[in-house]
Design a protein around this motif. Structure first.
Motif, PDB file in Angstrom:
ATOM      1  N   LEU A 169       0.761  -1.035  -0.035  1.00 36.53           N
ATOM      2  CA  LEU A 169       0.010  -0.080   0.030  1.00 36.53           C
ATOM      3  C   LEU A 169       0.671   1.279  -0.156  1.00 36.53           C
ATOM      4  O   LEU A 169       0.775   2.275  -0.661  1.00 36.53           O
ATOM      5  CB  LEU A 169      -0.887  -0.019   1.170  1.00 36.53           C
ATOM      6  CG  LEU A 169      -2.248  -0.912   1.092  1.00 36.53           C
ATOM      7  CD1 LEU A 169      -2.592  -0.891   2.542  1.00 36.53           C
ATOM      8  CD2 LEU A 169      -3.163  -0.274   0.191  1.00 36.53           C
ATOM      9  N   GLU A 170       1.925   1.109   0.811  1.00 38.09           N
ATOM     10  CA  GLU A 170       2.520   2.357   0.853  1.00 38.09           C
ATOM     11  C   GLU A 170       3.891   2.742  -0.026  1.00 38.09           C
ATOM     12  O   GLU A 170       4.592   3.498  -0.127  1.00 38.09           O
ATOM     13  CB  GLU A 170       3.234   2.585   2.315  1.00 38.09           C
ATOM     14  CG  GLU A 170       2.207   2.631   3.692  1.00 38.09           C
ATOM     15  CD  GLU A 170       2.805   2.632   4.835  1.00 38.09           C
ATOM     16  OE1 GLU A 170       3.913   2.343   4.982  1.00 38.09           O
ATOM     17  OE2 GLU A 170       1.741   2.652   5.806  1.00 38.09           O
ATOM     18  N   SER A 171       3.845   1.727  -0.912  1.00 37.77           N
ATOM     19  CA  SER A 171       4.748   1.743  -2.009  1.00 37.77           C
ATOM     20  C   SER A 171       4.204   2.175  -3.295  1.00 37.77           C
ATOM     21  O   SER A 171       4.937   2.680  -4.642  1.00 37.77           O
ATOM     22  CB  SER A 171       5.422   0.577  -2.183  1.00 37.77           C
ATOM     23  OG  SER A 171       4.414  -0.489  -2.955  1.00 37.77           O
ATOM     24  N   THR A 172       2.859   2.622  -3.277  1.00 36.78           N
ATOM     25  CA  THR A 172       2.141   2.882  -4.632  1.00 36.78           C
ATOM     26  C   THR A 172       2.020   4.427  -4.439  1.00 36.78           C
ATOM     27  O   THR A 172       2.206   5.026  -3.669  1.00 36.78           O
ATOM     28  CB  THR A 172       0.651   2.185  -4.495  1.00 36.78           C
ATOM     29  OG1 THR A 172       0.016   2.825  -3.528  1.00 36.78           O
ATOM     30  CG2 THR A 172       0.644   0.763  -4.664  1.00 36.78           C
ATOM     31  N   LYS A 173       1.749   4.997  -5.655  1.00 34.63           N
ATOM     32  CA  LYS A 173       1.644   6.468  -5.648  1.00 34.63           C
ATOM     33  C   LYS A 173       0.249   6.946  -5.248  1.00 34.63           C
ATOM     34  O   LYS A 173       0.128   7.976  -4.719  1.00 34.63           O
ATOM     35  CB  LYS A 173       1.740   6.750  -7.137  1.00 34.63           C
ATOM     36  CG  LYS A 173       3.135   6.813  -7.441  1.00 34.63           C
ATOM     37  CD  LYS A 173       3.289   7.585  -9.017  1.00 34.63           C
ATOM     38  CE  LYS A 173       4.785   7.573  -9.580  1.00 34.63           C
ATOM     39  NZ  LYS A 173       4.881   8.205 -10.953  1.00 34.63           N
ATOM     40  N   ALA A 174      -0.855   5.829  -5.138  1.00 26.23           N
ATOM     41  CA  ALA A 174      -2.056   6.023  -4.483  1.00 26.23           C
ATOM     42  C   ALA A 174      -1.959   6.296  -3.210  1.00 26.23           C
ATOM     43  O   ALA A 174      -1.163   5.439  -2.430  1.00 26.23           O
ATOM     44  CB  ALA A 174      -3.062   5.323  -5.002  1.00 26.23           C
ATOM     45  N   ILE A 175      -2.816   7.257  -2.382  1.00 31.23           N
ATOM     46  CA  ILE A 175      -2.464   7.327  -0.894  1.00 31.23           C
ATOM     47  C   ILE A 175      -3.875   6.708  -0.307  1.00 31.23           C
ATOM     48  O   ILE A 175      -4.868   7.089  -0.619  1.00 31.23           O
ATOM     49  CB  ILE A 175      -2.556   9.017  -0.701  1.00 31.23           C
ATOM     50  CG1 ILE A 175      -1.240   9.464  -1.733  1.00 31.23           C
ATOM     51  CG2 ILE A 175      -2.401   9.054   0.705  1.00 31.23           C
ATOM     52  CD1 ILE A 175      -1.525  11.091  -1.460  1.00 31.23           C
ATOM     53  N   PRO A 176      -3.662   5.494   0.325  1.00 29.40           N
ATOM     54  CA  PRO A 176      -4.533   4.794   1.139  1.00 29.40           C
ATOM     55  C   PRO A 176      -5.041   5.543   2.413  1.00 29.40           C
ATOM     56  O   PRO A 176      -4.038   6.427   3.164  1.00 29.40           O
ATOM     57  CB  PRO A 176      -4.036   3.426   1.202  1.00 29.40           C
ATOM     58  CG  PRO A 176      -2.542   3.888   1.495  1.00 29.40           C
ATOM     59  CD  PRO A 176      -2.198   4.912   0.621  1.00 29.40           C
ATOM     60  N   TRP A 177      -6.296   5.559   2.602  1.00 28.29           N
ATOM     61  CA  TRP A 177      -6.733   6.245   4.093  1.00 28.29           C
ATOM     62  C   TRP A 177      -7.790   5.544   4.667  1.00 28.29           C
ATOM     63  O   TRP A 177      -8.541   4.753   3.863  1.00 28.29           O
ATOM     64  CB  TRP A 177      -6.981   7.585   3.817  1.00 28.29           C
ATOM     65  CG  TRP A 177      -7.794   8.131   2.769  1.00 28.29           C
ATOM     66  CD1 TRP A 177      -7.684   8.364   1.495  1.00 28.29           C
ATOM     67  CD2 TRP A 177      -9.638   8.007   2.734  1.00 28.29           C
ATOM     68  NE1 TRP A 177      -8.902   8.546   0.656  1.00 28.29           N
ATOM     69  CE2 TRP A 177      -9.833   8.246   1.813  1.00 28.29           C
ATOM     70  CE3 TRP A 177     -10.536   7.672   3.771  1.00 28.29           C
ATOM     71  CZ2 TRP A 177     -11.245   8.318   1.138  1.00 28.29           C
ATOM     72  CZ3 TRP A 177     -11.703   7.718   3.553  1.00 28.29           C
ATOM     73  CH2 TRP A 177     -12.048   8.006   2.309  1.00 28.29           C
ATOM     74  N   LYS A 178      -8.057   5.664   5.848  1.00 24.40           N
ATOM     75  CA  LYS A 178      -9.421   5.120   6.224  1.00 24.40           C
ATOM     76  C   LYS A 178     -10.038   6.150   7.341  1.00 24.40           C
ATOM     77  O   LYS A 178      -9.252   6.775   8.388  1.00 24.40           O
ATOM     78  CB  LYS A 178      -8.965   3.802   7.219  1.00 24.40           C
ATOM     79  CG  LYS A 178     -10.171   3.176   7.686  1.00 24.40           C
ATOM     80  CD  LYS A 178     -10.074   1.858   8.438  1.00 24.40           C
ATOM     81  CE  LYS A 178     -11.292   1.286   9.024  1.00 24.40           C
ATOM     82  NZ  LYS A 178     -10.938  -0.079   9.525  1.00 24.40           N
ATOM     83  N   ILE A 179     -11.301   6.150   7.433  1.00 30.92           N
ATOM     84  CA  ILE A 179     -11.997   7.071   8.369  1.00 30.92           C
ATOM     85  C   ILE A 179     -13.055   6.590   9.037  1.00 30.92           C
ATOM     86  O   ILE A 179     -13.741   5.635   8.624  1.00 30.92           O
ATOM     87  CB  ILE A 179     -12.586   8.339   7.470  1.00 30.92           C
ATOM     88  CG1 ILE A 179     -11.716   9.136   6.944  1.00 30.92           C
ATOM     89  CG2 ILE A 179     -13.627   9.197   8.638  1.00 30.92           C
ATOM     90  CD1 ILE A 179     -12.065  10.510   5.953  1.00 30.92           C
ATOM     91  N   ASP A 180     -12.947   6.424  10.374  1.00 26.52           N
ATOM     92  CA  ASP A 180     -14.017   6.064  11.130  1.00 26.52           C
ATOM     93  C   ASP A 180     -15.013   6.855  11.349  1.00 26.52           C
ATOM     94  O   ASP A 180     -15.080   8.263  11.297  1.00 26.52           O
ATOM     95  CB  ASP A 180     -13.561   5.858  12.718  1.00 26.52           C
ATOM     96  CG  ASP A 180     -14.547   5.360  13.616  1.00 26.52           C
ATOM     97  OD1 ASP A 180     -14.864   3.937  13.643  1.00 26.52           O
ATOM     98  OD2 ASP A 180     -15.321   6.310  14.581  1.00 26.52           O
ATOM     99  N   TRP A 181     -16.350   6.151  11.065  1.00 23.17           N
ATOM    100  CA  TRP A 181     -17.664   7.046  10.534  1.00 23.17           C
ATOM    101  C   TRP A 181     -18.063   7.535  11.976  1.00 23.17           C
ATOM    102  O   TRP A 181     -18.839   8.798  11.797  1.00 23.17           O
ATOM    103  CB  TRP A 181     -18.541   6.131   9.875  1.00 23.17           C
ATOM    104  CG  TRP A 181     -19.695   6.746   9.458  1.00 23.17           C
ATOM    105  CD1 TRP A 181     -21.125   6.724  10.171  1.00 23.17           C
ATOM    106  CD2 TRP A 181     -19.972   8.004   8.578  1.00 23.17           C
ATOM    107  NE1 TRP A 181     -21.915   7.723   9.693  1.00 23.17           N
ATOM    108  CE2 TRP A 181     -21.474   8.269   8.663  1.00 23.17           C
ATOM    109  CE3 TRP A 181     -19.083   8.374   7.536  1.00 23.17           C
ATOM    110  CZ2 TRP A 181     -21.960   9.459   7.819  1.00 23.17           C
ATOM    111  CZ3 TRP A 181     -19.567   9.352   6.744  1.00 23.17           C
ATOM    112  CH2 TRP A 181     -20.920   9.772   6.754  1.00 23.17           C
ATOM    113  N   ALA A 182     -18.165   6.996  13.090  1.00 23.30           N
ATOM    114  CA  ALA A 182     -18.724   7.505  14.228  1.00 23.30           C
ATOM    115  C   ALA A 182     -18.063   8.679  14.547  1.00 23.30           C
ATOM    116  O   ALA A 182     -18.616   9.503  15.134  1.00 23.30           O
ATOM    117  CB  ALA A 182     -18.567   6.272  15.232  1.00 23.30           C
TER     118      ALA A 182
END
Length: 338
Positions: free
Chosen positions: A42-55
């Motif tokens: 994930l961290e070697s791609t140019k795309a930037i991964p992210w995650k948000i907790d909805w609550a």
């Protein structure tokens, strides 16, 4: 390390599993065992991964690539407020409202916007968002990727600019630079509709260079083209802002005067005649002072609901021929207002 400074949970088990159904024990163990591999991918791609907790609307993860692209450290991305605050003001309301609405509805979505860098510049991003639900079908979290689409946007803008230039050229007469017949038709339809809506007067002027065939025969077509350019320039300088000048065909020109009554139209056409006379374009074969002159037909009306713009053009054209029949270098006008 997550955005609050705490260590992230194993990325393979937490980030990549987008469904809420329990995974088989063997698969879960395999993902936990190889979490470091998934993180590296994930961290070697140019795309930037992210995650948000909805609550809490807090970032539980954002890839380190974000700092290389925008200059903001991952630890500075704490909540969606940080995301919104770093968005271009012109994009912010529309994008935030769209993403919130789609997320509440549990719909995967994409959004393009300009993101602020730590250097005060803007980079075009595309956010691709997947909505994760819990066992009860409620929104649990959002996961996605940010993509740098700046180069794509630059290409799109260049193509759009080229398209605008091509469209502009398609509406211009190649010789004189004034509007062509296609633009005349479009402008007439637009101004006709506006005059109908507002019950406003609309005036049309048609001009024809006198004895132009004799001019071409005597001076040649190259000089004839130069004459057409000079007449087009004279007419363009004589009209007011908002008026339209076009070449109707051959040596004939047309002027559209929005929201213009008969008296004002007469003033415009007199100014056209005066300026053309002052130009003193030599025409040895003309009986009028051996200079280039023109005949003018003028029409004014308030378009009724059942009126036809083509009929109006024909009416003004008939006035032009009346002026030519009356000896040329003169004006014939018709007024259907009042």
């Amino acid at each position: 390390m997550n955005s609050t400074g705490k260590h992230n949970a194993p990325l393979g088990a937490d980030f990549l599993r987008h469904d809420s159904a329990p995974a088989a024990a063997g698969v879960e163990g395999y993902m936990e065992h190889d979490a470091a591999v998934y993180r590296t991918l994930l961290e070697s791609t140019k795309a930037i991964p992210w995650k948000i907790d909805w609550a809490t609307l807090a970032f539980s993860y954002i890839g380190p690539q974000i700092e290389a692209l925008l200059g903001w450290a991952p630890s500075s991305w704490k909540t969606v407020q940080d995301w919104a605050a770093r968005m271009h003001p012109e994009d912010r309301d529309k994008v935030v409202e769209f993403c919130v609405a789609q997320s509440k509805a549990g719909t995967d979505h994409e959004a393009d916007y300009r993101a602020l860098t730590s250097r005060g510049e803007y980079v075009w991003l595309r956010d691709v968002v997947h909505v994760v639900r819990d066992a009860n079908g409620e929104v649990e979290s959002l996961v996605g990727f940010m993509f740098d689409i700046s180069e794509r946007k630059k290409t799109e803008e260049k193509l759009a600019e080229l398209q605008r230039e091509l469209e502009a050229l398609s509406f211009k007469d190649g010789l004189t630079g004034v509007g062509n017949r296609r633009e005349f038709d479009a402008v007439l339809q637009r101004e006709w509709s506006a005059a109908q809506r507002h019950a406003a007067p609309l005036s049309l002027i048609m001009a024809d260079i006198d004895f132009f065939k004799s001019y071409n025969d005597y001076y040649g077509h190259v000089q004839g083209d130069a004459c057409l350019k000079r007449v087009a320039a004279v007419l363009s300088e004589a009209v007011r802002p908002g008026d339209f000048v076009g070449r109707f065909g051959g040596e004939e020109f047309v002027l559209i005067l929005p929201n213009t009554g008969a008296d004002a139209a007469r003033q415009v056409v007199e100014r056209c005649r005066d300026r053309l006379s002052a130009e003193e374009i030599a025409h040895e074969r003309s009986p009028f002072r051996q200079t280039v002159t023109a005949s003018f037909g003028v029409g004014t009306l308030i378009p009724a609901a059942e009126a036809d713009p083509v009929a109006f053009v024909n009416l003004v054209d008939s006035q032009l021929y009346l002026a030519k029949d009356n000896g040329r270098d003169c004006i014939a006008a018709v007024n259907r207002v009042g």
